[in-house]
Design a protein around this motif. Structure first.
Motif, PDB file in Angstrom:
ATOM      1  N   THR A  56       0.989  -1.004  -0.024  1.00  0.00           N
ATOM      2  CA  THR A  56      -0.120  -0.053  -0.182  1.00  0.00           C
ATOM      3  C   THR A  56       0.790   1.263   0.180  1.00  0.00           C
ATOM      4  O   THR A  56       1.819   1.218   0.331  1.00  0.00           O
ATOM      5  CB  THR A  56      -0.980  -0.308   1.157  1.00  0.00           C
ATOM      6  OG1 THR A  56      -1.933   1.153   1.085  1.00  0.00           O
ATOM      7  CG2 THR A  56      -0.159   0.132   2.219  1.00  0.00           C
TER       8      THR A  56
ATOM      9  N   ILE B 112      -6.920  -4.558  -1.312  1.00  0.00           N
ATOM     10  CA  ILE B 112      -7.257  -5.306  -0.198  1.00  0.00           C
ATOM     11  C   ILE B 112      -8.844  -5.728  -0.041  1.00  0.00           C
ATOM     12  O   ILE B 112      -9.277  -6.876   0.374  1.00  0.00           O
ATOM     13  CB  ILE B 112      -7.220  -4.679   1.327  1.00  0.00           C
ATOM     14  CG1 ILE B 112      -7.161  -5.550   2.357  1.00  0.00           C
ATOM     15  CG2 ILE B 112      -7.817  -3.325   1.325  1.00  0.00           C
ATOM     16  CD1 ILE B 112      -6.120  -6.689   2.553  1.00  0.00           C
TER      17      ILE B 112
ATOM     18  N   VAL C  94     -17.188   1.550  -0.161  1.00  0.00           N
ATOM     19  CA  VAL C  94     -15.916   1.231   0.449  1.00  0.00           C
ATOM     20  C   VAL C  94     -14.876   2.078  -0.456  1.00  0.00           C
ATOM     21  O   VAL C  94     -14.826   2.392  -1.703  1.00  0.00           O
ATOM     22  CB  VAL C  94     -15.159  -0.062   0.529  1.00  0.00           C
ATOM     23  CG1 VAL C  94     -15.338  -0.798  -0.952  1.00  0.00           C
ATOM     24  CG2 VAL C  94     -13.890  -0.369   1.160  1.00  0.00           C
ATOM     25  N   GLY C  95     -13.671   2.529   0.187  1.00  0.00           N
ATOM     26  CA  GLY C  95     -12.653   3.176  -0.573  1.00  0.00           C
ATOM     27  C   GLY C  95     -12.364   4.575  -0.089  1.00  0.00           C
ATOM     28  O   GLY C  95     -11.350   5.027  -0.046  1.00  0.00           O
TER      29      GLY C  95
ATOM     30  N   PHE D  95     -15.807   1.792   6.375  1.00  0.00           N
ATOM     31  CA  PHE D  95     -14.585   2.031   6.453  1.00  0.00           C
ATOM     32  C   PHE D  95     -13.508   1.281   6.985  1.00  0.00           C
ATOM     33  O   PHE D  95     -13.719   0.603   7.898  1.00  0.00           O
ATOM     34  CB  PHE D  95     -14.542   3.407   7.825  1.00  0.00           C
ATOM     35  CG  PHE D  95     -13.115   3.894   7.761  1.00  0.00           C
ATOM     36  CD1 PHE D  95     -12.609   4.685   6.984  1.00  0.00           C
ATOM     37  CD2 PHE D  95     -12.365   3.269   8.839  1.00  0.00           C
ATOM     38  CE1 PHE D  95     -11.103   5.165   7.345  1.00  0.00           C
ATOM     39  CE2 PHE D  95     -11.128   3.828   9.265  1.00  0.00           C
ATOM     40  CZ  PHE D  95     -10.532   4.456   8.354  1.00  0.00           C
ATOM     41  N   TRP D  96     -12.304   0.934   6.381  1.00  0.00           N
ATOM     42  CA  TRP D  96     -11.318   0.347   6.821  1.00  0.00           C
ATOM     43  C   TRP D  96     -10.224   0.548   5.859  1.00  0.00           C
ATOM     44  O   TRP D  96     -10.364   1.511   5.051  1.00  0.00           O
ATOM     45  CB  TRP D  96     -11.759  -1.109   6.800  1.00  0.00           C
ATOM     46  CG  TRP D  96     -12.248  -1.769   5.485  1.00  0.00           C
ATOM     47  CD1 TRP D  96     -13.403  -1.397   4.556  1.00  0.00           C
ATOM     48  CD2 TRP D  96     -11.710  -2.764   4.704  1.00  0.00           C
ATOM     49  NE1 TRP D  96     -13.378  -2.269   3.480  1.00  0.00           N
ATOM     50  CE2 TRP D  96     -12.297  -3.081   3.485  1.00  0.00           C
ATOM     51  CE3 TRP D  96     -10.300  -3.688   4.881  1.00  0.00           C
ATOM     52  CZ2 TRP D  96     -12.180  -3.943   2.633  1.00  0.00           C
ATOM     53  CZ3 TRP D  96     -10.255  -4.622   3.979  1.00  0.00           C
ATOM     54  CH2 TRP D  96     -11.020  -4.898   2.680  1.00  0.00           C
TER      55      TRP D  96
ATOM     56  N   THR E   4      -6.172  -1.236   4.272  1.00  0.00           N
ATOM     57  CA  THR E   4      -5.267  -2.500   3.669  1.00  0.00           C
ATOM     58  C   THR E   4      -4.779  -2.905   5.246  1.00  0.00           C
ATOM     59  O   THR E   4      -4.898  -4.231   5.457  1.00  0.00           O
ATOM     60  CB  THR E   4      -4.127  -2.014   2.885  1.00  0.00           C
ATOM     61  OG1 THR E   4      -4.686  -1.341   1.807  1.00  0.00           O
ATOM     62  CG2 THR E   4      -3.070  -3.308   2.579  1.00  0.00           C
TER      63      THR E   4
ATOM     64  N   VAL F 212     -15.814   9.996   8.831  1.00  0.00           N
ATOM     65  CA  VAL F 212     -14.272   9.931   8.178  1.00  0.00           C
ATOM     66  C   VAL F 212     -14.156  11.146   7.345  1.00  0.00           C
ATOM     67  O   VAL F 212     -15.020  11.387   6.528  1.00  0.00           O
ATOM     68  CB  VAL F 212     -13.858   8.765   7.687  1.00  0.00           C
ATOM     69  CG1 VAL F 212     -12.358   8.732   7.334  1.00  0.00           C
ATOM     70  CG2 VAL F 212     -14.292   7.318   8.682  1.00  0.00           C
TER      71      VAL F 212
ATOM     72  N   ARG G  36      -7.663  11.619   4.665  1.00  0.00           N
ATOM     73  CA  ARG G  36      -6.264  11.565   5.249  1.00  0.00           C
ATOM     74  C   ARG G  36      -5.868  12.708   5.770  1.00  0.00           C
ATOM     75  O   ARG G  36      -6.074  13.998   5.392  1.00  0.00           O
ATOM     76  CB  ARG G  36      -5.519  11.131   4.127  1.00  0.00           C
ATOM     77  CG  ARG G  36      -5.820   9.989   3.276  1.00  0.00           C
ATOM     78  CD  ARG G  36      -5.524   8.601   3.717  1.00  0.00           C
ATOM     79  NE  ARG G  36      -4.217   8.552   4.514  1.00  0.00           N
ATOM     80  CZ  ARG G  36      -4.108   7.461   5.277  1.00  0.00           C
ATOM     81  NH1 ARG G  36      -5.066   6.539   5.383  1.00  0.00           N
ATOM     82  NH2 ARG G  36      -2.748   7.388   5.693  1.00  0.00           N
TER      83      ARG G  36
ATOM     84  N   ASN H  43      -6.616   9.986  -2.196  1.00  0.00           N
ATOM     85  CA  ASN H  43      -7.613   8.861  -2.566  1.00  0.00           C
ATOM     86  C   ASN H  43      -8.039   9.141  -3.966  1.00  0.00           C
ATOM     87  O   ASN H  43      -9.071   9.951  -4.061  1.00  0.00           O
ATOM     88  CB  ASN H  43      -8.416   8.834  -1.647  1.00  0.00           C
ATOM     89  CG  ASN H  43      -9.147   7.615  -1.584  1.00  0.00           C
ATOM     90  OD1 ASN H  43      -9.461   6.817  -2.609  1.00  0.00           O
ATOM     91  ND2 ASN H  43      -9.559   6.674  -0.323  1.00  0.00           N
TER      92      ASN H  43
ATOM     93  N   GLY I 115     -10.629   5.850  -5.105  1.00  0.00           N
ATOM     94  CA  GLY I 115     -10.668   4.932  -4.034  1.00  0.00           C
ATOM     95  C   GLY I 115      -9.296   4.297  -4.019  1.00  0.00           C
ATOM     96  O   GLY I 115      -8.996   3.246  -3.136  1.00  0.00           O
TER      97      GLY I 115
HETATM   98  C1  WTA Z   1     -10.224   5.688   2.921  1.00  0.00           C
HETATM   99  C2  WTA Z   1      -9.515   0.176   1.364  1.00  0.00           C
HETATM  100  C3  WTA Z   1     -14.206   7.182   4.235  1.00  0.00           C
HETATM  101  C4  WTA Z   1      -9.378   6.138   4.071  1.00  0.00           C
HETATM  102  C5  WTA Z   1     -10.455  -0.595   2.112  1.00  0.00           C
HETATM  103  C6  WTA Z   1      -8.563   4.882   4.575  1.00  0.00           C
HETATM  104  C7  WTA Z   1     -12.607   5.522   3.530  1.00  0.00           C
HETATM  105  C8  WTA Z   1      -8.190   4.567   3.098  1.00  0.00           C
HETATM  106  C9  WTA Z   1     -13.563   4.515   3.643  1.00  0.00           C
HETATM  107  C10 WTA Z   1      -7.652   3.063   3.043  1.00  0.00           C
HETATM  108  C11 WTA Z   1     -14.983   4.998   3.987  1.00  0.00           C
HETATM  109  C12 WTA Z   1     -11.744   3.642   2.849  1.00  0.00           C
HETATM  110  N1  WTA Z   1     -15.050   6.082   4.050  1.00  0.00           N
HETATM  111  N2  WTA Z   1     -12.799   6.842   3.862  1.00  0.00           N
HETATM  112  N3  WTA Z   1     -15.919   4.234   3.933  1.00  0.00           N
HETATM  113  N4  WTA Z   1     -13.216   3.436   3.429  1.00  0.00           N
HETATM  114  N5  WTA Z   1     -11.629   5.197   3.132  1.00  0.00           N
HETATM  115  O1  WTA Z   1      -5.787   0.748   2.145  1.00  0.00           O
HETATM  116  O2  WTA Z   1      -8.796   7.371   3.956  1.00  0.00           O
HETATM  117  O3  WTA Z   1      -6.773   0.985  -0.004  1.00  0.00           O
HETATM  118  O4  WTA Z   1      -7.330   5.406   5.080  1.00  0.00           O
HETATM  119  O5  WTA Z   1      -8.157   0.107   2.083  1.00  0.00           O
HETATM  120  O6  WTA Z   1      -9.323   4.680   2.295  1.00  0.00           O
HETATM  121  O7  WTA Z   1      -7.207   2.754   1.707  1.00  0.00           O
HETATM  122  P1  WTA Z   1      -7.143   1.194   1.410  1.00  0.00           P
END
Ligand code: WTA
Length: 682
Positions: A298, A344, A420-421, A447-448, A450, A546, A549, A555, A558
């Motif tokens: 990531t 992820i 998601v994302g 929200f989640w 990697t 949320v 960042r 982002n 996503g």
């Molecule tokens: C953002 C993706 C707001 C956040 C699963 C996080 C979100 C990063 C959300 C992780 C959500 C992901 N609402 N922000 N529902 N889901 N994010 O590692 O900034 O590709 O830290 O994982 O995406 O991105 P990653």
């Protein structure tokens, strides 16, 4: 914010796993008060070759001032995740159940795989990997599109205790090489090519340049296993296709279809030839609960990608339970997650979560726009999808075409709609809720990261009252906290850094071969907490929103990117003296890259240069990272100590003249010039 509340549909509530907030709160409390019992109960449905030592079920240290960070779940237990996903389900009578419906890029291409057949194919490929010398702990890189073989390759790794490291097939050769080099992988699995919409991607070619580069940098991958995918596609897809595109490559090998594929004898082998004589049985390798399952890179805010490492037992428990509860999956349902396995979301919610629950899923190779803009909805009706999981960026791109393409389809089977994302903007949320979900589906804004392995803040279908734009409340075992700049906990409503006080089973354990970076990145700023790098706001109902960042990450559609990564690519161009990149809001992508470049003295800023720079970023990182804007900056705003003031550049990108305090700025004059050169995003 937080005014409108949407109650879950009562029909859905009546049959959902968790049907009331009282039940959620009760379960949440026990997950926090007695985590060993809570997760121990969930563990009972799985096979453990050796059970966990009861007194060592869960141990951790989150406080860097007290010693090294560590997280352990189910220490002493041994198991095999592939055995739990396949053998266990076949033994319990699901052998003939469909594990995956595969839908190709072309609607004429489709197939399916039952649990029994999947197990056989996985065993065969596990035997192939073994024959190439792959053993427990070895890394296997996977660079593949969304085809059934990617699932087979992943599970074959986990069957023999090998660690898969999937690289999204949209990454450039350079990015791919960097990841193979860091992970020191022994084998790579790829595909001749794939159609995405109207575009043919020659994956084997990209893979070859990556392998070459990796070798130059000092690591030689021993074997490259190639799936012959293109020839078996329908005639309409391959119409005037492949031979032309694959052009004059040599030395080459012709696949059965006659197209030319670059080939290195001794290193490259065809998947189908290797599989031919491989046995359909392969005894699983029992691994320790904390043995690595996979790593996934990531973006890191310093530019170098981080190899996030997940282990076995905790990840299994967490993938399985979040899938069951967050999508409210019940036997007989058909589930579809549109994410690519290279991210992820694809790992946890295309592969591990659904299979751990014996679920039937759709695996889709194509894009939402091919052959028409209603492709997603066509697929939902074709397979009678009950749970649908996608990203806000896809929704926004589809909303552009209005409601007509959606209204051609019934979508009556849908019950749960996941997002998601990135934060889902209320406009997209409402469209999802009304136009796609007919106001009867629960929207789960998950929200989640990697790093978190699975959902950490999310509503539950049929249970949590929804507020458009809020990821709502924590999943079981998760303790979110908001901190102010001084690390003080914000109780009640407020805004701050989103951190977690305690590990849940699915959280990452380390960064591959770099535990120090793991500790510095996630645990140093606020000792005692895991730091997400996101900011969040808590409203008067305790709901979390949320906000995005707080570090130098952005982002795009996503996909997480670091501005540092793009800056170093731009400034590596021989005509560029300096570059600074900021994130800018974008109507479809959510965020996009707004770049400022200072050319060398003797270089003229031109369209040609802009195009070259964009191409360079595409080649270096991948097409999804292509800058939206490249603006000429005769100079950059800097502090007297020479630090670029990105805060001011963000204001320029937004055309916001209220730039605040500039007392530390070395040269004020540059600001007006930057505003004059500003480029509007189309
Ligand atoms: C953002 C993706 C707001 C956040 C699963 C996080 C979100 C990063 C959300 C992780 C959500 C992901 N609402 N922000 N529902 N889901 N994010 O590692 O900034 O590709 O830290 O994982 O995406 O991105 P990653």
């Amino acid at each position: 914010m937080g005014k409108t509340v949407y109650m879950p549909d009562s029909t859905l509530s009546r049959k959902s796993h968790i049907s009331s907030m009282a039940q959620y709160l009760d379960m949440y409390k026990s997950s926090i008060d007695t985590p060993e019992e809570f997760w121990g109960d969930i563990a009972k449905q799985f096979h453990w070759e050796t059970p966990a030592s009861p007194n060592k079920f869960f141990s951790y240290n989150f406080d860097i001032t007290k010693g090294p960070i560590h997280i352990k779940w189910m220490e002493g237990a041994t198991t095999n995740i592939c055995y739990n996903l396949l053998d266990r389900n076949v033994k319990s009578g699901l052998g003939d159940k469909i594990a995956f419906y595969w839908e190709g890029n072309d609607p004429d291409d489709y197939s399916r795989l039952t649990y029994r057949k999947l197990l056989e194919e996985v065993c065969r490929f596990a035997n192939v990997l073994k024959s190439k010398g792959v053993t427990k702990g070895d890394r296997v890189a996977i660079y593949m599109p969304m085809i059934l073989e990617v699932i087979i390759a992943i599970l074959a790794c986990s069957r023999i205790g090998a660690v898969h490291t999937i690289v999204f097939a949209g990454f450039s050769a350079d990015s791919f090489a960097e990841r193979m080099l860091d992970s020191k992988c022994k084998v790579v699995v790829t595909t001749d090519g794939v159609w995405r919409g109207q575009k043919l991607l020659c994956l084997k070619e990209i893979c070859d340049s990556a392998l070459e580069r990796c070798k130059k940098l000092g690591h030689e991958v021993e074997t490259c296993i190639v799936i012959e995918h293109l020839p078996r596609l329908s005639a309409s897809q391959n119409r005037n296709g492949i031979t032309e595109e694959n052009g004059d490559i040599s030395p080459e090998k012709r696949n059965a279809f006659g197209s030319k594929i670059p080939w290195t004898e001794g290193r490259d082998v065809w998947w189908h030839e290797e599989m031919e004589d491989a046995s359909t049985s392969c005894y699983p390798v029992w691994v320790g609960a904390e043995d690595p399952l996979f790593m996934l890179y990531t973006s890191g805010s310093t530019g170098k990608p981080k190899g996030v490492l997940h282990t076995t037992a905790g990840y299994l428990l967490y993938a399985a339970s979040t899938f069951k509860y967050v999508f409210d999956y019940r036997p007989g349902d058909v589930y579809w997650c549109t994410a690519d396995v290279g991210w992820i979301t694809g790992h946890t919610y295309v592969v591990y979560g659904p299979l751990a629950n014996g679920a039937t899923s759709v695996l889709f190779e194509g894009t939402p726009f091919h052959p028409d803009n209603d492709r997603y909805w066509l697929i939902v009706d074709k397979y009678r999808v009950n749970q649908f999981y996608t990203a806000p960026t896809a929704l926004r791109a589809l909303m552009k075409f209005g409601d007509e393409p959606v209204k051609k389809h019934s979508l009556s089977t849908l019950q749960v709609l996941g997002s998601v994302g990135e934060p889902i903007n209320p406009e997209a949320w409402h469209w999802y809720y009304k136009i796609i979900g007919h106001e009867k589906c629960s929207i789960v804004d998950t929200f989640w990261q990697t790093e978190t392995g699975g959902h950490v803040i999310t509503p539950l279908p049929g249970c949590t009252p929804m507020k458009p734009g809020s990821a709502t409340l924590p999943f079981f075992g998760v303790l979110p906290v908001l901190l102010d700049e001084n690390g003080k906990e914000i109780l009640g409503p407020g805004e701050g850094y989103l951190v977690f006080r305690r590990p849940w089973p699915g959280i990452m354990r380390t960064l591959f071969a770099n535990h120090e970076r793991f500790e510095t990145t996630y645990f140093k700023k606020f000792p005692g907490y895991y730091c997400t790098g996101d900011g969040a706001h808590r409203d008067e109902d305790g709901y979390l929103w949320v906000t995005g960042r707080v570090d130098d990450m952005l982002n795009v559609s996503g996909h997480l990117l670091s501005t540092a990564e793009v800056e170093s690519t731009l400034s590596a161009h021989p005509s560029i003296a300096e570059a600074a990149v900021v994130s800018q809001a974008h109507p479809i992508k959510g965020e996009c890259l707004y770049c400022f470049v200072t050319p060398n003295e003797d270089v003229e800023f031109s369209e040609k240069l802009t195009d070259e720079l964009k191409r360079k970023v595409r080649e270096k990182i991948g097409p999804f990272a292509t800058p939206e804007v490249i603006q000429h900056a005769p100079g950059l705003p800097k502090t007297r100590s020479g630090k670029i003031m990105r805060r001011i550049l963000r204001k320029v990108a937004q055309n916001d003249r209220d730039i605040g305090d500039i007392s530390t700025l070395a040269d004020e004059g540059i600001i007006e010039i930057l505003f004059q050169n500003r480029i509007e995003i189309k």
